[in-house]
Design a protein around this motif. Structure first.
Motif, PDB file in Angstrom:
ATOM      1  N   CYS A  80       0.940  -1.306  -0.038  1.00 20.15           N
ATOM      2  CA  CYS A  80      -0.151  -0.019   0.009  1.00 20.15           C
ATOM      3  C   CYS A  80       0.896   1.270  -0.212  1.00 20.15           C
ATOM      4  CB  CYS A  80      -0.875  -0.009   1.232  1.00 20.15           C
ATOM      5  SG  CYS A  80      -2.169  -1.231   1.129  1.00 20.15           S
ATOM      6  N   VAL A  81       0.194   2.443  -0.801  1.00 27.02           N
ATOM      7  CA  VAL A  81       1.022   3.527  -0.720  1.00 27.02           C
ATOM      8  C   VAL A  81       0.475   4.535   0.063  1.00 27.02           C
ATOM      9  CG1 VAL A  81       1.648   5.441  -2.139  1.00 27.02           C
ATOM     10  CG2 VAL A  81       1.827   3.315  -3.052  1.00 27.02           C
ATOM     11  N   PRO A  82       0.848   5.018   1.307  1.00 26.95           N
ATOM     12  CA  PRO A  82       0.433   5.532   2.356  1.00 26.95           C
ATOM     13  C   PRO A  82      -0.305   7.191   1.610  1.00 26.95           C
ATOM     14  CG  PRO A  82       2.415   4.974   3.306  1.00 26.95           C
ATOM     15  CD  PRO A  82       2.261   4.539   1.531  1.00 26.95           C
ATOM     16  N   PRO A  83      -1.328   7.641   2.399  1.00 32.07           N
ATOM     17  CA  PRO A  83      -1.893   8.777   2.000  1.00 32.07           C
ATOM     18  C   PRO A  83      -0.836   9.907   1.921  1.00 32.07           C
ATOM     19  CG  PRO A  83      -3.077   8.009   3.725  1.00 32.07           C
ATOM     20  CD  PRO A  83      -1.978   7.371   3.636  1.00 32.07           C
ATOM     21  N   TRP A  84      -0.738  10.999   0.999  1.00 35.52           N
ATOM     22  CA  TRP A  84       0.079  12.239   0.669  1.00 35.52           C
ATOM     23  C   TRP A  84       1.541  11.530   0.632  1.00 35.52           C
ATOM     24  CZ3 TRP A  84      -3.566  15.349  -0.336  1.00 35.52           C
ATOM     25  CH2 TRP A  84      -4.898  15.388   0.447  1.00 35.52           C
ATOM     26  N   SER A  85       1.684  10.757  -0.162  1.00 35.79           N
ATOM     27  CA  SER A  85       3.232  10.279  -0.241  1.00 35.79           C
ATOM     28  C   SER A  85       3.488   9.560  -1.612  1.00 35.79           C
ATOM     29  CB  SER A  85       3.532   9.055   0.878  1.00 35.79           C
ATOM     30  OG  SER A  85       2.790   7.904   0.447  1.00 35.79           O
ATOM     31  N   SER A  86       4.673   9.099  -1.869  1.00 34.86           N
ATOM     32  CA  SER A  86       4.907   8.586  -3.011  1.00 34.86           C
ATOM     33  C   SER A  86       5.911   7.514  -2.844  1.00 34.86           C
ATOM     34  CB  SER A  86       5.719   9.719  -4.003  1.00 34.86           C
ATOM     35  OG  SER A  86       6.888   9.947  -3.458  1.00 34.86           O
ATOM     36  N   GLN A  87       5.755   6.482  -3.824  1.00 34.27           N
ATOM     37  CA  GLN A  87       6.549   5.314  -3.755  1.00 34.27           C
ATOM     38  C   GLN A  87       6.696   4.624  -4.782  1.00 34.27           C
ATOM     39  OE1 GLN A  87       5.109   2.952  -0.420  1.00 34.27           O
ATOM     40  NE2 GLN A  87       5.289   0.940  -1.491  1.00 34.27           N
ATOM     41  N   THR A  88       7.888   3.906  -4.884  1.00 31.75           N
ATOM     42  CA  THR A  88       8.374   3.350  -6.203  1.00 31.75           C
ATOM     43  C   THR A  88       8.492   1.959  -6.017  1.00 31.75           C
ATOM     44  OG1 THR A  88       9.670   5.188  -7.373  1.00 31.75           O
ATOM     45  CG2 THR A  88      10.270   3.008  -7.860  1.00 31.75           C
ATOM     46  N   ILE A  89       7.753   0.890  -6.799  1.00 31.51           N
ATOM     47  CA  ILE A  89       7.485  -0.551  -6.478  1.00 31.51           C
ATOM     48  C   ILE A  89       8.424  -1.342  -7.682  1.00 31.51           C
ATOM     49  CG2 ILE A  89       6.330  -2.279  -6.261  1.00 31.51           C
ATOM     50  CD1 ILE A  89       3.736  -0.159  -5.674  1.00 31.51           C
ATOM     51  N   THR A  90       9.184  -1.986  -7.291  1.00 28.60           N
ATOM     52  CA  THR A  90       9.885  -2.640  -8.472  1.00 28.60           C
ATOM     53  C   THR A  90       9.685  -4.134  -8.419  1.00 28.60           C
ATOM     54  OG1 THR A  90      11.752  -1.232  -8.347  1.00 28.60           O
ATOM     55  CG2 THR A  90      12.427  -3.227  -9.371  1.00 28.60           C
ATOM     56  N   LYS A  91       9.265  -4.822  -9.485  1.00 27.86           N
ATOM     57  CA  LYS A  91       8.929  -6.292  -9.489  1.00 27.86           C
ATOM     58  C   LYS A  91       9.303  -6.881 -10.520  1.00 27.86           C
ATOM     59  CE  LYS A  91       5.830  -6.333  -6.212  1.00 27.86           C
ATOM     60  NZ  LYS A  91       5.873  -7.503  -4.990  1.00 27.86           N
TER      61      LYS A  91
END
Length: 321
Positions: free
Chosen positions: A243-254
């Protein structure tokens, strides 16, 4: 019950159990009888064809759309009664084996495939005619693989080079005052059966809720007949990301591993084609959803020794991380 067993079989041309244009297809027809019989004709046929068909309802009326194309037809007569009386049409009591050999035409043809409303098949069929009322048939399919590494409608160098280039797509959606942006990047568009498709997903979550991206390998089958088209889509593989929390950014590598038995992308059949996409989907509670798709071309790999292909349902399911 005079004919107790009737079958047609082929010999593998290679360790993989597949055939391609120009290969020699050899086999045998086996007839087991309880007594001596006279045959009017015993023949074996090899053929390749594509066919599609579906129904559409419009009120009370039902329209049927269908089409077919024959790639090759080969026939070999083993026994035939020509009133010679020389006994050549006699099948002796017990087990009788009749060998045959065909050479598959060395022309461009699509690989064996079965989809929602169409099929590309290559078959051997034997027919034994004892009289006008007594005809027996038997057939078997043999796996066929195209020689073309890139079975696409356009074989320009730009498309082939593009398979190895980085691909990316970005989409932004507004849900009231909230904004969500998803960017997906794959190291290349072309990936072989059994290989892993490596990609990264960047999610910019300017909303007050946590977002859970779901990663899919999405399939699109297209069928055409009588100037009509029908499309069947399917989510073949999926995996949930963190999950990506509120008011944030996240990069997912798969790394999404492509099943070795998954049919490769093809466009070289005039009645059907098969495409794939990498799809990133995010549901935003009570407001809507966001989807980003990136083209994926699945290329033919060196085939494993031939085995029965499991039903498509066996490909579905959640992947282990």
């Amino acid at each position: 019950m005079t004919v107790r067993h009737f079958s047609v079989d082929y010999k593998k041309a290679n360790e993989h159990g597949t055939f391609s244009p120009g290969d020699t297809l050899s086999g045998q027809v086996t007839v087991v009888t309880s007594r001596k019989i006279k045959a009017q004709c015993l023949l074996v046929k090899a053929k390749g064809k594509a066919q599609v068909g579906w129904c559409e309802r419009d009120g009370r009326a039902t329209a049927v759309y269908s089409d077919k194309r024959k790639y090759f037809y080969l026939e070999h007569v083993i026994l035939q009664d020509k009133n010679k009386g020389d006994g050549s049409e006699i099948i002796r009591r017990g087990r009788n084996v009749y060998p045959f050999t065909f050479v598959i035409p060395n022309t461009e043809m699509p690989s064996s495939y079965e989809g929602k409303w169409g099929k590309i098949s290559y078959t051997l069929q034997a027919r034994l005619t004892l009289s006008i009322w007594r005809v027996q048939k038997t057939k078997t399919e043999f796996p066929f693989v195209t020689k073309s590494e890139f079975p696409f409608a356009s074989k320009s160098e730009m498309i082939i080079i593009g398979l190895q280039k980085e691909q990316s797509a970005t989409k932004t959606s507004f849900f009231g005052s909230a904004k969500v942006t998803v960017s997906v990047t794959a190291e290349k568009m072309g990936v072989r059966q059994g290989e892993a498709l490596e990609f990264s997903v960047q999610v910019l979550n300017d909303s007050a809720q946590s977002l859970a991206p779901i990663l899919y390998l999405w399939e699109k089958q297209t069928f055409a007949a009588q100037s009509k088209r029908i499309v069947h889509t399917n989510d073949i593989l999926f995996e949930s990301a963190d999950c990506v929390p509120p008011w944030s950014s996240q990069t997912i590598t798969k790394a999404l591993r492509i099943p070795a038995e998954l049919p490769p992308t093809f466009f070289n059949c005039c009645m059907m084609k098969l495409e794939y996409r990498l799809k990133i989907s995010i549901d935003v509670h009570l407001t809507g959803s966001l989807e980003v798709k990136l083209p994926v071309v699945i290329l033919l790999s060196t085939p494993e020794p031939h085995k029965l292909i499991p039903k498509r349902s066996a490909w579905f399911g959640k992947l282990r991380r």
